[in-house]
Design a protein around this motif. Structure first.
Motif, short mmCIF file in Angstrom:
data_model
loop_
_atom_site.label_atom_id
_atom_site.label_comp_id
_atom_site.label_asym_id
_atom_site.label_seq_id
_atom_site.Cartn_x
_atom_site.Cartn_y
_atom_site.Cartn_z
N ASP A 1 0.91 5.67 -3.97
CA ASP A 1 0.99 7.06 -4.46
C ASP A 1 1.98 7.14 -5.62
O ASP A 1 1.69 7.73 -6.67
CB ASP A 1 1.43 8.01 -3.34
N ALA A 2 3.15 6.53 -5.42
CA ALA A 2 4.17 6.57 -6.48
C ALA A 2 3.71 5.77 -7.70
O ALA A 2 3.92 6.19 -8.84
CB ALA A 2 5.49 6.01 -5.94
N ARG B 1 0.82 -1.22 0.00
CA ARG B 1 0.00 0.00 0.00
C ARG B 1 0.85 1.26 0.00
O ARG B 1 0.46 2.28 -0.56
CB ARG B 1 -0.88 0.03 1.25
N ASP B 2 2.01 1.20 0.63
CA ASP B 2 2.89 2.38 0.70
C ASP B 2 3.42 2.80 -0.66
O ASP B 2 3.92 3.91 -0.83
CB ASP B 2 4.08 2.11 1.63
N ASP B 3 3.34 1.89 -1.64
CA ASP B 3 3.84 2.21 -2.98
C ASP B 3 2.80 2.92 -3.85
O ASP B 3 3.13 3.37 -4.96
CB ASP B 3 4.23 0.91 -3.72
N ALA C 1 0.61 5.28 -8.70
CA ALA C 1 -0.43 6.05 -9.40
C ALA C 1 0.21 7.19 -10.20
O ALA C 1 -0.26 7.51 -11.31
CB ALA C 1 -1.44 6.61 -8.40
N ALA C 2 1.27 7.78 -9.67
CA ALA C 2 1.97 8.84 -10.42
C ALA C 2 2.62 8.27 -11.68
O ALA C 2 2.60 8.90 -12.74
CB ALA C 2 3.03 9.49 -9.53
N THR D 1 -6.01 4.58 -11.73
CA THR D 1 -5.96 5.55 -10.63
C THR D 1 -5.48 4.85 -9.36
O THR D 1 -5.46 3.61 -9.27
CB THR D 1 -7.36 6.12 -10.36
N ARG D 2 -5.16 5.67 -8.34
CA ARG D 2 -4.75 5.10 -7.05
C ARG D 2 -5.87 4.22 -6.49
O ARG D 2 -5.62 3.16 -5.91
CB ARG D 2 -4.41 6.22 -6.07
N THR D 3 -7.12 4.67 -6.65
CA THR D 3 -8.26 3.90 -6.14
C THR D 3 -8.33 2.53 -6.81
O THR D 3 -8.57 1.51 -6.14
CB THR D 3 -9.57 4.69 -6.40
#
Ligand SMILES: CC(C)(COP(=O)(O)OP(=O)(O)OC[C@H]1O[C@@H](n2cnc3c(N)ncnc32)[C@H](O)[C@@H]1OP(=O)(O)O)[C@@H](O)C(=O)NCCC(=O)NCCS
Length: 145
Positions: free
Chosen positions: A13-14, A9-11, A16-17, A28-30
């Motif tokens: 944001d990166a 889960r910590d990955d 999704a970018a 998307t991140r979702t």
């Protein structure tokens, strides 16, 4: 230094970018989170010098598996990183007793088609206009003997 490890889960944001920058699939991140939490058999993160440069997710269906997503950051493409992730996925499937793997890809996605061809996949079907008018989906498969 290339390092492949479990995606967490910590990955996201990166990841999704990277999706937004890479464009072609652009989860998307979702969507990534939903996949990680509910559908996922395995997920891999690829780091270069400690920075996330790509990710791959797959799910198991009986003795088969589906490759859901493989993306490398545009700035790191063409250096063999996609191939590294693909080989890890194929080995992961072998380790889980998977006999055959499948994926779906847009017919115009030349870099992805090149990667799949180079790693032993074959086209087994086509769904016309699957992604919209004139945008066919190709089905590819690979046996793991
Ligand atoms: C598809 C993708 C993952 C490939 O990753 P990559 O790290 O650039 O691929 P690699 O550098 O490992 O190349 C793998 C093989 O494909 C070939 N290839 C890659 N991009 C290519 C291109 N644009 N044109 C021709 N061949 C290409 C390489 O020559 C290589 O073959 P080789 O090992 O025999 O030299 C990357 O382009 C990407 O993230 N695209 C956007 C997201 C996407 O469309 N994902 C697939 C659908 S889910």
């Amino acid at each position: 230094m290339i390092h492949v490890r479990q995606l967490t889960r910590d990955d996201l944001d990166a990841a999704a970018a990277i999706e937004a920058a890479a464009g072609h699939t652009a989860w998307t991140r979702t969507q990534l989170l939903e996949c990680l939490d509910h559908r996922l058999q395995g997920g891999w993160a690829l780091e270069d010098a400690g920075v996330l440069q790509g990710h791959l997710m797959w799910q198991r269906v009986a003795d088969e598996a589906e490759l859901l997503i493989i993306t490398i950051h545009p700035g790191a493409q063409g250096r063999g990183l996609g191939r590294v992730l693909m080989e890890r996925f194929l080995q992961d499937c072998r380790d889980h007793g998977v006999a055959q793997v499948f994926l779906e890809v847009e017919a115009s996605n030349a870099p992805a088609l090149a990667l799949y061809r180079r790693t032993g996949w074959e086209q087994v079907g086509r769904r016309r206009d699957y992604y919209g008018p004139g945008k066919d989906a190709l089905l590819w498969a690979r046996r793991l003997d």
